[in-house]
Design a protein around this motif. Structure first.
Motif, PDB file in Angstrom:
ATOM      1  N   ASP A 143       2.986  -9.749   6.435  1.00 36.00           N
ATOM      2  CA  ASP A 143       3.049  -8.293   6.373  1.00 36.00           C
ATOM      3  C   ASP A 143       1.649  -7.722   6.522  1.00 36.00           C
ATOM      4  N   VAL A 144       1.578  -6.527   7.120  1.00 37.03           N
ATOM      5  CA  VAL A 144       0.328  -5.776   7.260  1.00 37.03           C
ATOM      6  C   VAL A 144       0.635  -4.321   6.923  1.00 37.03           C
ATOM      7  N   ARG A 145      -0.154  -3.725   6.026  1.00 40.08           N
ATOM      8  CA  ARG A 145       0.075  -2.336   5.618  1.00 40.08           C
ATOM      9  C   ARG A 145      -1.267  -1.617   5.465  1.00 40.08           C
ATOM     10  N   GLN A 146      -1.236  -0.311   5.676  1.00 35.53           N
ATOM     11  CA  GLN A 146      -2.360   0.524   5.271  1.00 35.53           C
ATOM     12  C   GLN A 146      -1.989   1.203   3.964  1.00 35.53           C
ATOM     13  N   GLY A 147      -2.869   1.115   2.965  1.00 33.41           N
ATOM     14  CA  GLY A 147      -2.588   1.670   1.658  1.00 33.41           C
ATOM     15  C   GLY A 147      -2.982   3.123   1.534  1.00 33.41           C
ATOM     16  N   PRO A 148      -2.576   3.774   0.442  1.00 35.49           N
ATOM     17  CA  PRO A 148      -3.001   5.145   0.184  1.00 35.49           C
ATOM     18  C   PRO A 148      -4.513   5.302   0.113  1.00 35.49           C
ATOM     19  N   ASP A 149      -5.214   4.200  -0.190  1.00 37.48           N
ATOM     20  CA  ASP A 149      -6.675   4.241  -0.238  1.00 37.48           C
ATOM     21  C   ASP A 149      -7.317   4.109   1.138  1.00 37.48           C
ATOM     22  N   GLY A 150      -6.500   3.968   2.179  1.00 36.53           N
ATOM     23  CA  GLY A 150      -7.017   3.860   3.537  1.00 36.53           C
ATOM     24  C   GLY A 150      -7.358   2.461   3.983  1.00 36.53           C
ATOM     25  N   TYR A 151      -7.364   1.490   3.068  1.00 38.84           N
ATOM     26  CA  TYR A 151      -7.666   0.109   3.435  1.00 38.84           C
ATOM     27  C   TYR A 151      -6.455  -0.579   4.057  1.00 38.84           C
ATOM     28  N   LEU A 152      -6.728  -1.581   4.876  1.00 34.10           N
ATOM     29  CA  LEU A 152      -5.688  -2.435   5.419  1.00 34.10           C
ATOM     30  C   LEU A 152      -5.482  -3.619   4.496  1.00 34.10           C
ATOM     31  N   TYR A 153      -4.211  -3.947   4.252  1.00 31.85           N
ATOM     32  CA  TYR A 153      -3.832  -5.069   3.406  1.00 31.85           C
ATOM     33  C   TYR A 153      -2.972  -6.034   4.208  1.00 31.85           C
ATOM     34  N   VAL A 154      -3.180  -7.313   3.970  1.00 27.01           N
ATOM     35  CA  VAL A 154      -2.480  -8.377   4.684  1.00 27.01           C
ATOM     36  C   VAL A 154      -1.840  -9.302   3.654  1.00 27.01           C
ATOM     37  N   LEU A 155      -0.589  -9.642   3.879  1.00 27.52           N
ATOM     38  CA  LEU A 155       0.137 -10.547   2.986  1.00 27.52           C
ATOM     39  C   LEU A 155       0.419 -11.838   3.734  1.00 27.52           C
TER      40      LEU A 155
END
Length: 387
Positions: A358-370
């Motif tokens: 999974d790849v998401r952009q968070g409310p903080d603007g950072y990209l997160y990868v699972l």
């Protein structure tokens, strides 16, 4: 049984206390300087020790929800991972289990979470959608909203990505469930992207409401297995990545009422013979105006899963780019699109985190990868070094 995970520090090392299994909750810098074409990034492991994680939802207040395919939902906050109670019973087998989770656009006020899962028994299962309110570490007011109209043999191609459209309706992907011809059967939800209301019902303005031969929930069809789905909240454009067979993985722009061709048209190869898939050849697209040409085909095999759209100011030179995760490829791609054409791609994270689910952009603007792993899946954050 409910699990609680808490990170503690001992002699400079991060340890995790866990009733069942192991987990690492203290953040750890994995790569201090990760070069890309436009900026240098820092790769931070936010949490780990997950068992076959499938999805991450980013909540306000630096909180995360991670689904584990065996049927657990974990809330990560302040160095602790608490197992959330009230998750519906799921049927876990091969690719099935607890899958996607997304907060409602009005989550701050209504606390609704929407989630997909495989429902059924050892004989047959379906992709299903449910919702519940998150109160502390519990799901309450749980509702089963939708189940595909036909059950299949367990284990394959559930799809199950969710994405909200700007009008408050919800897109949900369902794979072909291992029976390719179902994707061309518009009387079958398999192999399609659905558009549902927040109540799980087909909106009255769906493209085929009232059509005798097309189910009202179907928004597009001819999909093999969409596992990356994101919506541009400004333009409303919906983008999807989907698995081909042996090759033929695709990036598509999802448009209402369109047929995306599977299995009548594919560049992938047959798993058994490794030859062309039936008589499906690339040139057939131009002969059938009903079928949509993919924006891009990933060659060789990428096994795409997870898709994010970059907005905000964390990555100023990536504005409007897509970031797609890959499972067997163990990498991500930054994808630049101009006028529905891929004009540039950059490879990211090759071999750094393993299989990307999974790849998401968070409310903080950072990209997160699972990352997807049987025992040690991890959640990672990409931070600009000069941030």
């Amino acid at each position: 049984m409910k699990r609680q995970r808490k990170a503690v520090c001992l002699g400079g090392m991060s340890l995790a206390l866990l009733a069942l299994g192991t987990a690492t909750l203290a953040e750890e810098v994995i790569e201090e300087s990760l070069g890309t074409e436009y900026q240098t990034l820092r790769l931070v492991r936010v949490a780990g020790g997950f068992e076959h994680p499938w999805s991450v939802a980013l909540l306000p207040g630096d909180r995360f929800l991670v689904t584990e395919r065996p049927g657990r939902l974990l809330l990560i906050e302040d160095g602790e991972a608490q197992e959330v109670e009230g998750v519906p019973e799921v049927h876990t087998h091969l690719q099935g289990g607890l899958l996607d989770v997304v907060p409602h656009p009005g989550f701050d006020e209504n606390r609704w979470l929407y989630f997909t899962y495989s429902r059924g028994d050892d004989e047959a299962t379906a992709s299903a959608l449910g919702r519940a309110r998150l109160v502390d570490e519990q799901l309450v007011d749980q509702e089963a909203l939708f189940e595909q109209n036909r059950r299949f043999e367990p284990g394959r191609h559930y799809g199950s990505r969710l994405a909200w459209l700007p009008d408050g309706s919800l897109l949900m992907s369902i794979g072909d469930r291992g029976e390719p011809d179902s994707a061309q059967d518009t009387g079958d939800h398999a192999g399609s992207v659905l558009r549902l209301g927040a109540d799980g019902l087909a909106p009255e303005d769906n493209p085929h409401v009232g059509h005798a031969e097309i189910l009202p929930e179907i928004y597009s069809w001819g999909h093999r297995n969409v596992q990356g789905l994101v919506v541009d909240t400004q333009s409303g454009a919906a983008w999807a990545t989907e698995h081909g067979p042996r090759g033929g993985d695709e990036l598509n722009r999802i448009e209402a009422g369109r047929n995306y061709g599977w299995p009548r048209v594919s560049r992938g190869r047959d798993y058994g013979t490794e030859g062309p898939l039936r008589d499906a050849v690339r040139s057939a697209l131009s002969l059938d105006e009903e079928m949509v040409d993919p924006i891009h085909e990933f060659l060789p095999t990428f096994a795409p899963s997870g898709l994010a759209l970059v907005t905000g100011d964390r990555y100023p030179n990536w504005q409007g780019n897509l970031v797609a995760g890959g499972l067997s490829a163990e990498r991500a791609y930054r994808i630049v699109i101009e006028e529905d054409e891929v004009v540039h791609m950059e490879e990211l994270l090759l071999g750094k985190v393993g299989r990307i689910r999974d790849v998401r952009q968070g409310p903080d603007g950072y990209l997160y990868v699972l990352s997807d792993d049987e025992e040690d899946g991890g959640l990672y954050r990409l931070e600009p070094v000069d941030d």
